[in-house]
Write an enzyme that holds these catalytic residues in place. Structure first.
Site, PDB file in Angstrom:
ATOM      1  N   LYS A  11      -4.230  24.264  12.440  1.00  0.00           N
ATOM      2  CA  LYS A  11      -3.005  23.783  12.758  1.00  0.00           C
ATOM      3  C   LYS A  11      -2.691  22.552  11.819  1.00  0.00           C
ATOM      4  CE  LYS A  11      -1.736  21.380  16.576  1.00  0.00           C
ATOM      5  NZ  LYS A  11      -1.393  21.252  17.982  1.00  0.00           N
TER       6      LYS A  11
ATOM      7  N   LYS B  87      -0.797  19.085  10.932  1.00  0.00           N
ATOM      8  CA  LYS B  87      -0.012  18.365  11.612  1.00  0.00           C
ATOM      9  C   LYS B  87       1.034  17.914  10.173  1.00  0.00           C
ATOM     10  CE  LYS B  87      -1.664  17.337  15.517  1.00  0.00           C
ATOM     11  NZ  LYS B  87      -0.787  17.358  16.783  1.00  0.00           N
TER      12      LYS B  87
ATOM     13  N   ASP C  91       2.246  21.800  13.432  1.00  0.00           N
ATOM     14  CA  ASP C  91       3.071  20.819  14.452  1.00  0.00           C
ATOM     15  C   ASP C  91       3.727  19.541  13.881  1.00  0.00           C
ATOM     16  OD1 ASP C  91       3.266  19.448  16.871  1.00  0.00           O
ATOM     17  OD2 ASP C  91       1.327  19.254  17.237  1.00  0.00           O
TER      18      ASP C  91
ATOM     19  N   GLU D 101       4.897  24.282  16.478  1.00  0.00           N
ATOM     20  CA  GLU D 101       4.909  23.524  17.648  1.00  0.00           C
ATOM     21  C   GLU D 101       5.646  22.322  17.863  1.00  0.00           C
ATOM     22  OE1 GLU D 101       0.819  22.336  18.648  1.00  0.00           O
ATOM     23  OE2 GLU D 101       1.236  20.924  20.006  1.00  0.00           O
TER      24      GLU D 101
ATOM     25  N   ASP E  57       5.256  21.294  23.643  1.00  0.00           N
ATOM     26  CA  ASP E  57       4.135  20.402  24.044  1.00  0.00           C
ATOM     27  C   ASP E  57       4.878  19.204  24.795  1.00  0.00           C
ATOM     28  OD1 ASP E  57       1.995  19.206  24.264  1.00  0.00           O
ATOM     29  OD2 ASP E  57       1.471  18.672  22.331  1.00  0.00           O
TER      30      ASP E  57
ATOM     31  N   LYS F 104      -2.149  20.832  28.903  1.00  0.00           N
ATOM     32  CA  LYS F 104      -3.157  19.755  28.726  1.00  0.00           C
ATOM     33  C   LYS F 104      -3.326  19.114  29.916  1.00  0.00           C
ATOM     34  CE  LYS F 104      -1.904  18.859  23.495  1.00  0.00           C
ATOM     35  NZ  LYS F 104      -1.005  17.954  22.850  1.00  0.00           N
TER      36      LYS F 104
ATOM     37  N   GLU G 189      -6.996  24.793  21.003  1.00  0.00           N
ATOM     38  CA  GLU G 189      -7.366  24.054  19.899  1.00  0.00           C
ATOM     39  C   GLU G 189      -8.225  22.884  20.379  1.00  0.00           C
ATOM     40  OE1 GLU G 189      -3.461  22.754  18.973  1.00  0.00           O
ATOM     41  OE2 GLU G 189      -3.625  21.094  20.202  1.00  0.00           O
TER      42      GLU G 189
HETATM   43 MG   LIG Z   1       1.090  19.077  20.149  1.00  0.00          MG
END
Ligand SMILES: [Mg+2]
Length: 401
Positions: free
Chosen positions: A195, A197, A226, A252, A277, A301, A355
């Site tokens: 993933k 960033k 993301d 994301e 998210d 989360k 993740e």
């Molecule tokens: Mg996130």
């Protein structure tokens, strides 16, 4: 009751004071009465810089929560933010102060084996503070698992799986380094997807970086990205089209957390998986996401939802609305990662895995046996509760003085 056995996190066996008496007799409230709650901030070094859209760090700090019962059981939990207050405003310093001053006094003297009632009590007296509450709930559930001598996932209906495929974050901004890092993680069998960033760099440079990575990994590992709310909708439309063309399988939270309408438009028209998210923090948010079809994947989360029970409820609501879930992370240590894994183990479906890689990115851990990663997956710990034990020598070394 055998206090020595209980202090090791196991109910004692045998006719007198045995497990049956513990569960069905008068003893639960007696043995599980909360005597004290201790919190410590622990500063753990990361293996490398972690660069988010608005913040970079070499350090991860956690709040260790320990709930002690009258009979000597210790429930362990962790409250953690993604390396600082940029995500939700929560910081480890504020979390510790809120627990010590406001939450812990509400729990002392209560029966640990009633997490739902206890968390409702906290919600009634203290608004928000989901991260602090999540750390407490984790410790309550760990303690409950130890008293009942069952792994935590049993409290969520038992396990559907023993492992979770994990994606590794690439987040330094230096694409040559990121390709090397991805190759290393693939070769080590630590992670099978990545993933990236994004949004810390100008968009053209960022897209070139993502495409170069996608080419390097093509046919061997999936790439997801993301931008952490970093794009305007028009930028997101253009970027997602290019990323999809390059083989990126999931984007994301491309736009601001409040912009569910843009999320719905992108979900409907982009032709790729759009995960929400920052835009979904609670069970109520999840209902709204389902009603507005504002995502095609939802990141769970434990911290943002105020605990494992709320995260599980969010998964059930999302699934009922046809939206699958994903096991997200705030870079927990092996403590919170164990909690993530117990929750993930109990979920009906996790099509893109998760993740939960905190312990691999954190250079040092305070658990006797750090989280187990192999075959591109995180594996479920064994033992009652979370199945983890604190290394007191290491804790003393990294505890903030
Ligand atoms: Mg996130």
């Amino acid at each position: 009751m055998d206090k020595a056995a209980v202090s090791q996190g196991r109910a004692s066996e045998g006719a007198a004071g045995g497990r049956d008496a513990l569960v069905f007799g008068r003893t639960p409230i007696e043995t599980a009465r909360i005597r004290s709650i201790e919190t410590r901030i622990v500063d753990l070094p990361l293996r490398r810089l972690q660069q988010f859209a608005r913040f970079g760090t070499h350090l991860q700090s956690i709040v260790l929560v320990e709930i002690l019962t009258e009979d000597g059981v210790t429930g362990i939990g962790e409250a953690v933010t993604p390396c600082g207050p940029w995500w939700s405003g929560d910081s480890v310093e504020a979390i510790k102060a809120t627990i010590d001053r406001y939450l812990a006094p509400l729990l002392v003297g209560e029966n640990l084996l009633a997490p739902t009632r206890l968390m409702a009590k906290l919600d009634q007296k203290v608004r928000n503070n989901s991260f602090a509450k999540a750390g407490i709930e984790m410790a309550l559930l760990d303690g409950a698992g130890k008293i009942l001598d069952v792994p935590l996932h049993i409290l969520f209906g038992g396990k559907m799986r023993d492992s979770l495929p994990v994606a590794w974050p690439l987040a330094t901004g230096d694409v040559a380094q990121e390709i090397d890092e991805a190759e290393e993680m693939l070769a080590l069998g630590r992670a099978g997807a990545f993933k990236l960033k994004m949004a810390a760099l100008p968009i053209a440079e960022d897209l070139a970086r993502a495409k170069r990575l996608a080419r390097a990994l093509e046919g061997r590992a999936k790439l997801r990205v993301d931008p952490n709310e970093g794009w305007e909708e028009a930028t997101a439309v253009r970027a997602i089209a290019e990323l999809r063309e390059a083989g990126v399988e999931m984007v994301e939270q491309p736009v601001a957390r409040w912009n569910l309408d843009a999320m719905a438009r992108l979900t409907r028209s982009s032709g790729t998986t759009i995960m929400i998210d920052e835009g979904v923090l609670s069970v109520h948010d999840t209902v709204e996401v389902v009603k507005r079809a504002a995502a095609s994947l939802l990141s769970l989360k434990i911290m943002k939802s105020g605990g494992l029970r709320n995260a599980r409820a969010m998964a059930d609501i999302a699934n009922a609305g046809g939206i699958p879930v994903y096991m997200g992370t705030f870079l927990e240590s092996s403590i919170g990662t164990a909690a993530n894994m117990h929750l993930a183990a109990s979920l009906p479906a996790l099509p893109l895995g998760g993740e939960t890689i905190g312990p691999m990115l954190i250079g040092e851990d305070i658990c006797v046996a750090p989280a187990d990663y192999h075959d591109h997956a995180l594996w479920l710990p064994e033992g009652p509760g979370l199945g983890i034990e604190i290394d007191r020598e290491k804790l003393a070394r990294f505890q903030r003085k």
